[in-house]
Design an enzyme around this catalytic site. Structure first.
Site, PDB file in Angstrom:
ATOM      1  CG  HIS A 179      -1.906   1.109   1.269  1.00  0.00           C
ATOM      2  ND1 HIS A 179      -3.062   1.044   2.019  1.00  0.00           N
ATOM      3  CD2 HIS A 179      -1.936   2.332   0.674  1.00  0.00           C
ATOM      4  CE1 HIS A 179      -3.743   2.173   1.884  1.00  0.00           C
ATOM      5  NE2 HIS A 179      -3.072   2.984   1.082  1.00  0.00           N
ATOM      6  CG  HIS A 201      -0.989   6.773  -1.935  1.00  0.00           C
ATOM      7  ND1 HIS A 201      -2.218   6.703  -2.548  1.00  0.00           N
ATOM      8  CD2 HIS A 201      -1.172   6.280  -0.679  1.00  0.00           C
ATOM      9  CE1 HIS A 201      -3.123   6.212  -1.697  1.00  0.00           C
ATOM     10  NE2 HIS A 201      -2.502   5.950  -0.552  1.00  0.00           N
ATOM     11  NE  ARG A 204       0.883  11.309  -3.178  1.00  0.00           N
ATOM     12  CZ  ARG A 204      -0.217  11.032  -2.483  1.00  0.00           C
ATOM     13  NH1 ARG A 204      -1.307  10.568  -3.085  1.00  0.00           N
ATOM     14  NH2 ARG A 204      -0.241  11.213  -1.175  1.00  0.00           N
ATOM     15  CG  ASN A 220      -4.808   8.227  -4.598  1.00  0.00           C
ATOM     16  OD1 ASN A 220      -3.813   7.549  -4.834  1.00  0.00           O
ATOM     17  ND2 ASN A 220      -4.943   8.906  -3.475  1.00  0.00           N
ATOM     18  CG  ASP A 257      -6.199   3.882  -0.141  1.00  0.00           C
ATOM     19  OD1 ASP A 257      -6.848   3.726   0.898  1.00  0.00           O
ATOM     20  OD2 ASP A 257      -5.109   4.466  -0.170  1.00  0.00           O
ATOM     21  CG  HIS A 312     -10.126   4.681   2.518  1.00  0.00           C
ATOM     22  ND1 HIS A 312      -8.984   5.432   2.635  1.00  0.00           N
ATOM     23  CD2 HIS A 312     -11.068   5.358   3.218  1.00  0.00           C
ATOM     24  CE1 HIS A 312      -9.216   6.506   3.378  1.00  0.00           C
ATOM     25  NE2 HIS A 312     -10.475   6.488   3.742  1.00  0.00           N
ATOM     26  CG  ASN A 369      -8.999   9.410   6.120  1.00  0.00           C
ATOM     27  OD1 ASN A 369      -9.434   8.672   6.991  1.00  0.00           O
ATOM     28  ND2 ASN A 369      -9.742   9.843   5.117  1.00  0.00           N
ATOM     29  CG  ASP A 424      -1.754   4.986   3.607  1.00  0.00           C
ATOM     30  OD1 ASP A 424      -1.695   5.276   2.399  1.00  0.00           O
ATOM     31  OD2 ASP A 424      -2.667   5.399   4.364  1.00  0.00           O
TER      32      ASP A 424
HETATM   33 ZN   LIG Z   1      -6.778   4.771   2.523  1.00  0.00          ZN
END
Ligand SMILES: [Zn+2]
Length: 439
Positions: A62, A64, A66, A96, A154, A181, A280, A307
């Site tokens: 998990h 990100h 970008r 995302n 997510d 999520h 979050n 995360d």
């Molecule tokens: Zn999340």
């Protein structure tokens, strides 16, 4: 491609049951031999692993990265650099981005960037819904063909229960887990930290634990009826842990991950509006942290994931309510997780399962074991080295961490992907050793 010998270390490989003094030789990108010290043969490059654990390559399921769209925060390349520096041979990156990874074309773009970086393996996770809008399913089959390893919206919860039900049913046809999520948006409202005494004192709106737990309960209820595989991202509350434990006891195909920040920090870290403690789900209370740690110890928590959520300074240097959610995690995850072994009675096998074996299984990717013939992804971990977190030295493009200046113990000494050394903390011994052998 040359060969590599990792000698003098303690192999910890839950998948094959090996735990002890073994040398590991990698050749042609794969594990070529695991043998008693001195018995694995010679190699072009030698890594001295004395005092270290030699484990299957760590996998962070998990993160990100970008890219595309927010390259000022992170790129696939800088994310992969941070990954190998943190001891990770593979990462799975969330959808995302901008554009959202909801089509095969975006998936392919990320796969190509990762191939060009030639560092950690990067596995894209596809969106569940078009544009993460929570309205209709994305092109899951097309993204599967292009290389996704799971689906997730997510960053945004899937509020529409019927859509979540279809996502579980449909992704099961492709053998993919739905990574959830879990957050009831209406209940979380405008909250920007945990609902509790600290939020009250600071005059900040809170997100109640029930916002997470209500969605976990819903998704477990859906899973029970639809089949498929549900993976719960970043569990943060004692109630979530309890729900998952009971669902597992009923034999449901549910897995769950915890992040180092959720098992290390409480809401107290927010202190006086420290935006580096804004995430979050939010940091919770002591009893939640203890429940997550207990679940890591007994294996109820399947995976540790960082995360990793890089943000630019300008997105954090603002009022607490306005700041972006999330912290970087790839380069602190291992040391924070090793504290579980040192201080909380988690055994090293359990830790390696949570950071390698089980993420590989959930995502259906190679790795997670050191059997001969498997891919040559290996992490050499020095559990004793003391170091201080200096965000300016991160390989990540971003610096948003609540762990700046923390004194941590344990670090990856070497990270090998596909039989090649992609990162090491100290210079290779190969040249020196080879020269003396030749004399
Ligand atoms: Zn999340």
């Amino acid at each position: 491609m040359g060969s590599v010998l990792i000698s003098g270390g303690t192999v910890v490989d839950p998948a094959t049951g090996r735990h002890g003094a073994f040398d590991v030789r990698l050749e042609e990108g794969r594990i070529a031999a695991v043998a008693e010290p001195g018995g694995a043969g010679n190699a072009d490059v030698q890594i001295d692993a004395s005092g270290c654990w030699v484990t299957p390559g760590l996998i962070d399921m998990h993160v990100h990265l970008r890219e595309p769209g927010y390259e000022y925060k992170e790129t696939v390349l800088t994310g992969a650099q941070a990954a190998v520096a943190g001891g990770f041979t593979a990462v799975a990156c969330m959808a995302n981005t901008n554009p959202v990874n909801d089509t095969g074309a975006v998936t392919k773009y990320i796969v190509e960037k990762a191939a060009a970086a030639r560092l950690a393996r990067v596995y894209p996770i596809g969106a569940v819904s078009v544009g993460l809008q929570g309205e209709r399913l994305a092109e899951i089959g097309e993204m599967r063909e292009a290389g996704i390893v799971a689906v997730s919206d997510d960053g945004k919860p899937i509020m529409d229960s019927a859509l979540m039900r279809r996502a579980l049913e449909y992704s099961a046809m492709f053998g993919l887990a739905v990574i959830a999520h879990e957050e009831d948006r209406a209940l979380a409202g405008e909250g920007c930290m945990n609902e509790g005494p600290t939020a009250f004192r600071l005059g900040l709106k809170g997100m109640p634990a029930a916002a997470e737990e209500a969605m976990v309960a819903r998704d477990i209820a859906l899973l029970e009826r639809t089949g498929g595989r549900l993976h719960i991202a970043h569990a943060s509350t004692a109630g979530t842990i309890d729900l998952v434990r009971r669902a597992k006891a009923r034999g449901l195909a549910v897995t769950v991950e915890a992040t180092p920040h959720h098992f290390t920090l409480t809401e107290d870290a927010v202190g006086e509006y420290d935006t580096n403690a804004k995430m979050n789900p939010p940091l919770r209370q002591r009893q939640d942290v203890e429940a997550v740690i207990a679940a890591l110890r007994d294996g109820t928590v399947d995976a540790i994931a960082s995360d990793h959520a890089p943000h630019h300074r300008d997105e954090k240097d603002v009022e607490f309510e306005c700041a972006a959610h999330g912290i970087v995690g790839l380069e602190t995850s291992l040391a924070l997780s090793l504290a579980l072994v040192r201080e909380h009675g988690v055994d090293i096998e359990t830790l390696v399962r949570a950071m390698s074996v089980t993420p590989a299984r959930i995502l259906g990717v190679p790795g997670g074991n050191l059997a001969v013939g498997e891919i040559g992804d290996v992490t050499v971990i020095d559990p004793a080295v003391a170091w201080e977190v200096d965000p300016d030295r991160f390989h990540s493009k971003s610096r948003n961490t609540p762990f700046a200046n923390w004194a941590l113990t344990g670090q990856a000494r070497a990270t090998l992907v596909g039989g090649e050394v992609k990162w090491q903390a100290i210079p290779p011994l190969a040249a020196a050793r080879k020269r003396s052998a030749a004399r």
